[in-house]
Design a protein around this motif. Structure first.
Motif, PDB file in Angstrom:
ATOM      1  N   LYS A  18     108.278 -15.319 -19.755  1.00 34.49           N
ATOM      2  CA  LYS A  18     109.098 -16.352 -19.105  1.00 34.49           C
ATOM      3  C   LYS A  18     108.539 -17.738 -19.422  1.00 34.49           C
ATOM      4  CE  LYS A  18     110.821 -17.731 -14.523  1.00 34.49           C
ATOM      5  NZ  LYS A  18     110.168 -19.043 -14.412  1.00 34.49           N
ATOM      6  N   LEU A  19     107.227 -17.885 -19.341  1.00 39.50           N
ATOM      7  CA  LEU A  19     106.592 -19.161 -19.652  1.00 39.50           C
ATOM      8  C   LEU A  19     106.762 -19.522 -21.129  1.00 39.50           C
ATOM      9  CD1 LEU A  19     103.299 -18.795 -17.596  1.00 39.50           C
ATOM     10  CD2 LEU A  19     105.184 -20.366 -17.117  1.00 39.50           C
ATOM     11  N   ALA A  52     109.222 -18.682 -23.057  1.00 38.46           N
ATOM     12  CA  ALA A  52     110.603 -19.137 -23.242  1.00 38.46           C
ATOM     13  C   ALA A  52     110.772 -20.576 -22.755  1.00 38.46           C
ATOM     14  CB  ALA A  52     111.559 -18.208 -22.508  1.00 38.46           C
ATOM     15  N   GLU A  53     110.127 -20.894 -21.634  1.00 37.94           N
ATOM     16  CA  GLU A  53     110.210 -22.256 -21.099  1.00 37.94           C
ATOM     17  C   GLU A  53     109.525 -23.267 -22.012  1.00 37.94           C
ATOM     18  OE1 GLU A  53     108.513 -21.834 -17.238  1.00 37.94           O
ATOM     19  OE2 GLU A  53     110.299 -20.882 -16.381  1.00 37.94           O
ATOM     20  N   LEU A  54     108.565 -22.782 -22.815  1.00 40.47           N
ATOM     21  CA  LEU A  54     107.884 -23.637 -23.787  1.00 40.47           C
ATOM     22  C   LEU A  54     108.616 -23.674 -25.128  1.00 40.47           C
ATOM     23  CD1 LEU A  54     104.192 -22.560 -23.051  1.00 40.47           C
ATOM     24  CD2 LEU A  54     105.200 -24.798 -22.551  1.00 40.47           C
ATOM     25  N   ASP A  55     109.823 -23.083 -25.152  1.00 35.24           N
ATOM     26  CA  ASP A  55     110.664 -23.026 -26.354  1.00 35.24           C
ATOM     27  C   ASP A  55     110.021 -22.238 -27.486  1.00 35.24           C
ATOM     28  OD1 ASP A  55     112.812 -24.510 -25.274  1.00 35.24           O
ATOM     29  OD2 ASP A  55     111.788 -26.400 -25.711  1.00 35.24           O
ATOM     30  N   SER A 113     105.739 -12.501 -16.721  1.00 37.06           N
ATOM     31  CA  SER A 113     105.439 -13.898 -16.411  1.00 37.06           C
ATOM     32  C   SER A 113     105.145 -14.696 -17.669  1.00 37.06           C
ATOM     33  CB  SER A 113     104.258 -13.982 -15.446  1.00 37.06           C
ATOM     34  OG  SER A 113     104.579 -13.406 -14.195  1.00 37.06           O
ATOM     35  N   GLU A 152      99.991 -22.060 -13.936  1.00 38.88           N
ATOM     36  CA  GLU A 152     101.164 -21.709 -13.130  1.00 38.88           C
ATOM     37  C   GLU A 152     100.817 -20.668 -12.074  1.00 38.88           C
ATOM     38  OE1 GLU A 152     104.106 -23.265 -13.175  1.00 38.88           O
ATOM     39  OE2 GLU A 152     103.090 -24.621 -14.568  1.00 38.88           O
TER      40      GLU A 152
END
Length: 281
Positions: free
Chosen positions: A211-212, A214-217, A208, A275
């Motif tokens: 994944k977060l 990666a979403e935050l670049d 998790s 999240e």
């Protein structure tokens, strides 16, 4: 007032919950477990934990004794009966009770136990001081087995030295923490954590958080690293179901990030908590 626990189909006071002396979990550590974090009375990452439970059981040739929906309801009922707002639910499944024999018994009823622990999961994290030690655990660390003696020995050793935990090392490379996945952040801001294999637990919180990230670049590289590399890192941290994202501020006496939680771990912990609250069931 004592906790209510679940044992083989019944809810009961913890003082009344008894397991046979012939249970293979006791005799052989022949069982697996999972732990789900609880926030605001709701369960975090339930689907991920159930998927790993099925995987662990499959490796040791066991099955889940009840359905996933039944397990979810057991979790929720324990939350209600124990008025649990924040903490964890531990679940253990063993092969059951049988006369002592190394060979798996046939036709034995499995033992299913669940219990709650109230814990503070979301308060400010000052940071952990860890030491390194050889990884002496068995070779299938991807199976979340109840045989936790090596981890208990490691944590006790750290405590005796006035430290918080241990990072385990094999062939000169960090595998993971005694009960967590381990990470460093390079001076360029890249997150480094060991790649998935039989050598480490496939952490649900790990998945998790990555994944977060990666979403935050945030840049991520999955590979092993050494203790020396960790000591020279910009930041270090761990993840686990009951630690979320927890900064590491000292490794074998060397301070990391000026002995303070760094911005990457603080940001990831904040986002993971936010999240998790949104997706809890």
């Amino acid at each position: 007032m004592s906790r209510t626990v679940y044992l083989n189909g019944a809810y009961m006071p913890e003082e009344e919950a008894m397991v046979s002396v012939f249970d293979r979990g006791f005799l052989f550590a022949d069982g697996v477990y999972e732990v789900c974090a609880i926030l605001d009375g709701k369960i975090i990452d339930f689907e991920g934990h159930m998927a790993r439970l099925e995987r662990s059981l499959g490796v040791v040739e066991m099955s889940v004794p009840v359905t996933k929906s039944e397990l979810l309801e057991i979790h929720r009922e324990l939350i209600r009966r124990n008025a649990l707002e924040e903490g964890a639910i531990y679940m253990q499944i063993t092969r059951g009770a049988a006369d002592r024999d190394f060979i798996y018994p046939k036709g034995v009823e499995q033992t299913l136990v669940l219990f709650t622990q109230a814990k503070d999961l979301t308060s400010e994290k000052d940071g952990l001081k860890v030491i390194s030690a050889p990884d002496i655990r068995w070779g299938r660390r991807d199976v979340k087995t109840v045989q936790l003696l090596a981890s208990s020995m490691a944590k006790t050793m750290a405590k005796s030295k006035g430290k918080d935990d241990v990072w385990l090392v094999e062939d000169g490379l960090v595998t993971e923490g005694s009960s967590s996945n381990a990470y460093i952040v390079t001076n360029e801001g890249k997150i480094i954590t060991r790649n998935l294999s039989n050598s480490i637990l496939h952490g649900i919180t790990r998945a998790s958080v990555l994944k977060l990230a990666a979403e935050l670049d945030m840049e991520i590289e999955e590979r092993p690293f050494t203790i020396e590399e960790a000591q020279n890192a910009s930041e270090a941290f761990i993840t686990s179901a009951t630690s979320f994202v927890y900064p590491v501020i000292e490794i074998d006496g060397i301070e990391i990030s000026d002995a303070k939680p760094g911005p990457v771990s603080k940001r990831l912990n904040q986002v993971y908590a936010e999240e998790s609250r949104k997706s809890a069931c």
